[in-house]
Design an enzyme around this catalytic site. Structure first.
Site, PDB file in Angstrom:
ATOM      1  CE  LYS A  83      42.856  21.766  60.239  1.00  0.00           C
ATOM      2  NZ  LYS A  83      43.376  21.998  58.891  1.00  0.00           N
TER       3      LYS A  83
HETATM    4  O1  G3P Z   1      45.236  20.878  56.439  1.00  0.00           O
HETATM    5  C1  G3P Z   1      45.943  19.853  57.002  1.00  0.00           C
HETATM    6  C2  G3P Z   1      46.621  18.888  56.066  1.00  0.00           C
HETATM    7  O2  G3P Z   1      45.753  18.438  55.076  1.00  0.00           O
HETATM    8  C3  G3P Z   1      47.983  19.297  55.616  1.00  0.00           C
HETATM    9  O3  G3P Z   1      48.480  18.521  54.564  1.00  0.00           O
HETATM   10  O4  G3P Z   1      50.122  18.090  52.760  1.00  0.00           O
HETATM   11  O5  G3P Z   1      50.616  19.852  54.479  1.00  0.00           O
HETATM   12  O6  G3P Z   1      50.701  17.442  55.076  1.00  0.00           O
HETATM   13  P1  G3P Z   1      50.059  18.483  54.202  1.00  0.00           P
END
Ligand code: G3P
Length: 218
Positions: A83
C-alpha cells in the site's frame, strides 16, 4: 463484489475468516499501531490466515525508502499487496512494483483525477476514502461512482475500485450499487450486515412453532 476486512487484529480476522466471506485484509499504520505488534510479524501472520490480498502500507514518504520498504513487504509473502500513498513518489513506487508483478494498493485517494493517475501507474487497487470525505461535508460515495464510471470507459485500466473508510452498512450497499469491485470494512460493519430485526422476529416465531410440533429433523 469482494469483501476485505480493515483491521490488523488477528483475533477478529480469524473469527471473520470462519464466515468464508472474507476475501482479503487491509491495514494501515494506524491499525498496525493499534495492534501493538511489529508490522512484519503481524502481516506475515495475517497472510497465512487469509489467501487473498493483504495490504501492508509503507511508512516512509520518499521514493527510495518507500520502494525499499515495498520490496521488503512484498518479499514477506506472495499474497502481500503493497500500500502506497497517493503522492508523486507513491505512484512512482506503484509503477516500479507493478512492473515487477507486485500488487499495489494506492491509498488516501480523494479525487477522480488521483484515481486516474493510480490506474495509469498500474495500481491493482485504488482506495478512495468514503467516510473521510463524508466527514468534511463532501459526498464520498459520489467519488466511488465517478471512478467506477471513468474506469469502465477504459478497459485497459486493470485497477479495482476498493471502497475504503467505510463507516456503516449503508456505505456497503451504496458501494455495491455503484459497482465498486471491493469494499474494505471494519469487522463491526461486516457483523452489522447480517442484522435485521425482522429476521430475529421471524426466526423466533419459526422456532416457537417448530417446538410445538415435537419433531426433530435429525
Ligand atoms: O484503511 C484505510 C481506511 O479504510 C481508513 O478508514 O475509518 O480511518 O477513515 P478510516
Amino acid at each position: 463484489m469482494k469483501f476485505f476486512i480493515d483491521t490488523a487484529d488477528v483475533q477478529e480476522i480469524r473469527d471473520l475468516a470462519s464466515t468464508g466471506l472474507v476475501d482479503g485484509v487491509t491495514t494501515n499504520p494506524t491499525l498496525i499501531a493499534k495492534s501493538g505488534r511489529k508490522i512484519l510479524d503481524v502481516i506475515a501472520e495475517i497472510c497465512d490466515m487469509i489467501p487473498g490480498p493483504i495490504s501492508a502500507e509503507v511508512a516512509a514518504t520518499d521514493f527510495e525508502t518507500m520502494l525499499a520498504e515495498g520490496r521488503k513487504l512484498a518479499a514477506l509473502r506472495s499474497n502481500v499487496a503493497v500500500k502506497v500513498p497517493l503522492t508523486p513518489g507513491g505512484l512512482k513506487v506503484c509503477k516500479a512494483l507493478s512492473d515487477d508483478g507486485v500488487k499495489v494498493n494506492v491509498t488516501l485517494c480523494f479525487s477522480a483525477n488521483q484515481a486516474i493517475l493510480a490506474a495509469k501507474a498500474g495500481a491493482s487497487f485504488i482506495s478512495p476514502f468514503v467516510g473521510r470525505l463524508d466527514d468534511i461535508g463532501q459526498d464520498g460515495m459520489e467519488l466511488i461512482g465517478d471512478i467506477v464510471a471513468i474506469y469502465n470507459e477504459y478497459p485497459a485500466f486493470k485497477t479495482e475500485v476498493l471502497a475504503a473508510s467505510i463507516r456503516h452498512p449503508i456505505h456497503v450497499t451504496d458501494a455495491a450499487r455503484l459497482g465498486a469491485h471491493v469494499v474494505t470494512m471494519p469487522p463491526a460493519v461486516l457483523r452489522q450486515m447480517y442484522q435485521h430485526p425482522l429476521t430475529d422476529k421471524g426466526l423466533a416465531a419459526f422456532m416457537a412453532d417448530w417446538a410445538k410440533t415435537g419433531q426433530s429433523i435429525l
